[in-house]
Design a protein around this motif. Structure first.
Motif, PDB file in Angstrom:
ATOM      1  N   PRO A 119       0.835  -1.080   0.064  1.00 31.18           N
ATOM      2  CA  PRO A 119       0.101  -0.041  -0.061  1.00 31.18           C
ATOM      3  C   PRO A 119       0.849   1.312  -0.004  1.00 31.18           C
ATOM      4  CG  PRO A 119      -0.114  -1.098   1.965  1.00 31.18           C
ATOM      5  CD  PRO A 119       0.639  -1.875   1.020  1.00 31.18           C
ATOM      6  N   LEU A 120       2.190   1.149   0.277  1.00 34.88           N
ATOM      7  CA  LEU A 120       3.158   2.312   0.267  1.00 34.88           C
ATOM      8  C   LEU A 120       4.050   2.458  -0.818  1.00 34.88           C
ATOM      9  CD1 LEU A 120       3.938   2.707   4.043  1.00 34.88           C
ATOM     10  CD2 LEU A 120       2.405   3.875   2.884  1.00 34.88           C
ATOM     11  N   ARG A 121       4.601   3.329  -1.378  1.00 31.32           N
ATOM     12  CA  ARG A 121       5.670   3.497  -2.468  1.00 31.32           C
ATOM     13  C   ARG A 121       6.773   2.943  -1.705  1.00 31.32           C
ATOM     14  NH1 ARG A 121       9.122   8.322  -3.839  1.00 31.32           N
ATOM     15  NH2 ARG A 121       9.680   8.108  -5.703  1.00 31.32           N
ATOM     16  N   VAL A 122       7.410   2.163  -2.579  1.00 32.39           N
ATOM     17  CA  VAL A 122       8.982   1.643  -1.904  1.00 32.39           C
ATOM     18  C   VAL A 122       9.957   1.901  -2.575  1.00 32.39           C
ATOM     19  CG1 VAL A 122       7.235  -0.493  -1.137  1.00 32.39           C
ATOM     20  CG2 VAL A 122       8.459  -0.407  -3.379  1.00 32.39           C
ATOM     21  N   THR A 123      11.330   1.782  -2.002  1.00 30.73           N
ATOM     22  CA  THR A 123      12.385   1.969  -2.616  1.00 30.73           C
ATOM     23  C   THR A 123      13.065   0.652  -2.852  1.00 30.73           C
ATOM     24  OG1 THR A 123      13.663   2.535  -0.409  1.00 30.73           O
ATOM     25  CG2 THR A 123      12.823   4.348  -2.049  1.00 30.73           C
ATOM     26  N   VAL A 124      14.045   0.412  -3.579  1.00 31.95           N
ATOM     27  CA  VAL A 124      14.531  -1.185  -3.592  1.00 31.95           C
ATOM     28  C   VAL A 124      16.064  -0.966  -4.129  1.00 31.95           C
ATOM     29  CG1 VAL A 124      14.593  -3.330  -5.346  1.00 31.95           C
ATOM     30  CG2 VAL A 124      12.231  -2.061  -5.025  1.00 31.95           C
ATOM     31  N   ASP A 125      16.555  -1.452  -3.245  1.00 30.24           N
ATOM     32  CA  ASP A 125      18.133  -1.465  -3.270  1.00 30.24           C
ATOM     33  C   ASP A 125      18.611  -2.919  -3.349  1.00 30.24           C
ATOM     34  OD1 ASP A 125      17.653   0.900  -2.191  1.00 30.24           O
ATOM     35  OD2 ASP A 125      19.067   0.610  -0.362  1.00 30.24           O
ATOM     36  N   VAL A 126      19.710  -3.105  -4.071  1.00 30.98           N
ATOM     37  CA  VAL A 126      20.414  -4.335  -4.298  1.00 30.98           C
ATOM     38  C   VAL A 126      21.538  -4.333  -3.340  1.00 30.98           C
ATOM     39  CG1 VAL A 126      21.846  -3.599  -6.120  1.00 30.98           C
ATOM     40  CG2 VAL A 126      21.377  -5.990  -5.882  1.00 30.98           C
ATOM     41  N   VAL A 166       9.263   2.415  -6.518  1.00 26.45           N
ATOM     42  CA  VAL A 166       8.096   2.005  -7.391  1.00 26.45           C
ATOM     43  C   VAL A 166       6.952   2.339  -6.754  1.00 26.45           C
ATOM     44  CG1 VAL A 166       7.011  -0.068  -8.276  1.00 26.45           C
ATOM     45  CG2 VAL A 166       9.466  -0.186  -8.024  1.00 26.45           C
ATOM     46  N   GLU A 167       6.017   2.914  -7.484  1.00 26.14           N
ATOM     47  CA  GLU A 167       4.517   3.529  -6.547  1.00 26.14           C
ATOM     48  C   GLU A 167       3.868   2.426  -6.313  1.00 26.14           C
ATOM     49  OE1 GLU A 167       4.070   6.801  -6.008  1.00 26.14           O
ATOM     50  OE2 GLU A 167       5.874   7.422  -7.121  1.00 26.14           O
ATOM     51  N   THR A 168       2.903   2.782  -5.431  1.00 25.53           N
ATOM     52  CA  THR A 168       1.816   1.695  -4.911  1.00 25.53           C
ATOM     53  C   THR A 168       1.096   1.196  -6.328  1.00 25.53           C
ATOM     54  OG1 THR A 168       1.469   2.802  -2.830  1.00 25.53           O
ATOM     55  CG2 THR A 168      -0.302   1.494  -3.638  1.00 25.53           C
ATOM     56  N   ALA A 169       0.897   0.056  -6.301  1.00 27.53           N
ATOM     57  CA  ALA A 169       0.418  -0.546  -7.452  1.00 27.53           C
ATOM     58  C   ALA A 169       1.035  -0.560  -8.702  1.00 27.53           C
ATOM     59  CB  ALA A 169      -1.207  -0.308  -7.760  1.00 27.53           C
ATOM     60  N   GLY A 170       2.193  -0.310  -8.713  1.00 29.77           N
ATOM     61  CA  GLY A 170       3.151   0.119  -9.805  1.00 29.77           C
ATOM     62  C   GLY A 170       4.085  -1.009 -10.160  1.00 29.77           C
ATOM     63  N   GLU A 171       4.811  -0.782 -11.304  1.00 30.16           N
ATOM     64  CA  GLU A 171       5.876  -1.870 -11.908  1.00 30.16           C
ATOM     65  C   GLU A 171       6.912  -0.752 -12.604  1.00 30.16           C
ATOM     66  OE1 GLU A 171       4.037  -4.484 -14.546  1.00 30.16           O
ATOM     67  OE2 GLU A 171       2.903  -5.522 -13.152  1.00 30.16           O
ATOM     68  N   GLU A 172       7.945  -1.295 -12.247  1.00 32.30           N
ATOM     69  CA  GLU A 172       9.250  -0.631 -12.884  1.00 32.30           C
ATOM     70  C   GLU A 172      10.343  -1.876 -13.217  1.00 32.30           C
ATOM     71  OE1 GLU A 172       9.684   2.323 -13.441  1.00 32.30           O
ATOM     72  OE2 GLU A 172       7.964   3.144 -12.414  1.00 32.30           O
ATOM     73  N   PRO A 181       9.349   0.402   2.271  1.00 30.63           N
ATOM     74  CA  PRO A 181       8.238   1.275   2.275  1.00 30.63           C
ATOM     75  C   PRO A 181       8.513   2.572   2.699  1.00 30.63           C
ATOM     76  CG  PRO A 181       7.696  -1.019   3.076  1.00 30.63           C
ATOM     77  CD  PRO A 181       8.933  -0.747   3.249  1.00 30.63           C
ATOM     78  N   LEU A 182       8.090   3.541   2.046  1.00 33.28           N
ATOM     79  CA  LEU A 182       8.582   4.873   2.636  1.00 33.28           C
ATOM     80  C   LEU A 182       7.158   5.061   3.655  1.00 33.28           C
ATOM     81  CD1 LEU A 182       9.280   6.661  -0.906  1.00 33.28           C
ATOM     82  CD2 LEU A 182      10.902   5.627   0.862  1.00 33.28           C
ATOM     83  N   ASP A 214       8.442  -9.698  -6.541  1.00 25.77           N
ATOM     84  CA  ASP A 214       6.940  -9.109  -6.457  1.00 25.77           C
ATOM     85  C   ASP A 214       6.953  -8.871  -4.964  1.00 25.77           C
ATOM     86  OD1 ASP A 214       4.148  -9.335  -6.751  1.00 25.77           O
ATOM     87  OD2 ASP A 214       4.216 -11.299  -6.537  1.00 25.77           O
ATOM     88  N   ILE A 215       6.579  -7.506  -4.713  1.00 22.74           N
ATOM     89  CA  ILE A 215       6.343  -6.945  -3.409  1.00 22.74           C
ATOM     90  C   ILE A 215       4.954  -7.246  -2.989  1.00 22.74           C
ATOM     91  CG2 ILE A 215       6.635  -5.123  -1.909  1.00 22.74           C
ATOM     92  CD1 ILE A 215       8.859  -4.175  -3.899  1.00 22.74           C
ATOM     93  N   ARG A 216       4.720  -7.927  -1.799  1.00 23.96           N
ATOM     94  CA  ARG A 216       3.266  -7.963  -1.427  1.00 23.96           C
ATOM     95  C   ARG A 216       3.047  -6.965  -0.288  1.00 23.96           C
ATOM     96  NH1 ARG A 216       1.115 -10.156  -5.268  1.00 23.96           N
ATOM     97  NH2 ARG A 216      -0.634 -11.010  -3.735  1.00 23.96           N
ATOM     98  N   SER A 217       1.592  -6.936  -0.034  1.00 19.50           N
ATOM     99  CA  SER A 217       1.293  -5.936   1.043  1.00 19.50           C
ATOM    100  C   SER A 217       1.780  -6.367   2.305  1.00 19.50           C
ATOM    101  CB  SER A 217      -0.282  -5.807   1.092  1.00 19.50           C
ATOM    102  OG  SER A 217      -1.213  -7.110   1.288  1.00 19.50           O
ATOM    103  N   ASN A 218       1.842  -7.651   2.661  1.00 20.12           N
ATOM    104  CA  ASN A 218       2.438  -8.198   3.836  1.00 20.12           C
ATOM    105  C   ASN A 218       3.967  -8.443   3.110  1.00 20.12           C
ATOM    106  OD1 ASN A 218       3.695 -10.145   5.662  1.00 20.12           O
ATOM    107  ND2 ASN A 218       1.876 -11.337   5.976  1.00 20.12           N
ATOM    108  N   LEU A 219       4.841  -7.835   3.560  1.00 18.33           N
ATOM    109  CA  LEU A 219       6.301  -7.935   3.162  1.00 18.33           C
ATOM    110  C   LEU A 219       6.817  -9.438   3.188  1.00 18.33           C
ATOM    111  CD1 LEU A 219       7.886  -4.438   4.230  1.00 18.33           C
ATOM    112  CD2 LEU A 219       7.106  -5.366   1.956  1.00 18.33           C
ATOM    113  N   ASP A 220       6.385  -9.940   4.278  1.00 18.07           N
ATOM    114  CA  ASP A 220       6.991 -11.384   4.358  1.00 18.07           C
ATOM    115  C   ASP A 220       6.745 -12.252   3.456  1.00 18.07           C
ATOM    116  OD1 ASP A 220       8.274 -10.660   6.782  1.00 18.07           O
ATOM    117  OD2 ASP A 220       6.514 -11.508   7.991  1.00 18.07           O
TER     118      ASP A 220
END
Length: 123
Positions: A40-47, A60-66, A85-86, A108-114
């Motif tokens: 439900p939140l915008r997320v940042t992704v790091d390697v 990546v915005e909520t409900a978005g794909e990059e 999640p920001l 694939d980032i889910r609403s439950n991060l686990d």
């Protein structure tokens, strides 16, 4: 059905990327990371490398794909992805995955991060 839509969307994104080719496009051996954000939140992704080095791929915005490319100077084979999640105090670090030149990673980032999943295949 959702998997079919996601796969079709990813295929279309790759087609658009190849149609808009420029000198900044990744080489065929450049690893790519396709991120789908169902949180439900915008997320940042790091390697994160096995040496603990952390490189920001993007947001990546909520409900978005990059689609991101792993930087060339990340020479390690085993990496993890840090999802942040920001506006939240929780983060998620995926399990190690082996990434080589030409790899295509699906995160694939889910609403439950686990329940977040990561998979790797060759392009």
């Amino acid at each position: 059905m959702k998997r079919f839509v996601r796969t079709t969307t990813t295929a279309l994104l790759l087609a658009v990327m190849s149609a808009c080719a420029s000198s900044a496009d990744p080489a065929p051996d450049q690893p790519l990371v396709a991120v789908t954000n169902d949180h439900p939140l915008r997320v940042t992704v790091d390697v994160v490398t096995d040496a603990g080095e952390d490189y920001r791929l993007g947001a990546v915005e909520t409900a978005g794909e990059e689609i991101f490319q792993i930087p060339r100077h990340v020479s390690t084979l085993d990496v993890r992805f840090l999802v942040d999640p920001l506006g939240s105090t929780s983060t998620h670090l995926t399990e190690d995955v082996a990434v080589t030149g030409g790899s295509y990673v699906e995160l694939d980032i889910r609403s439950n991060l686990d329940l977040t999943s990561v998979s790797v295949r060759n392009r």
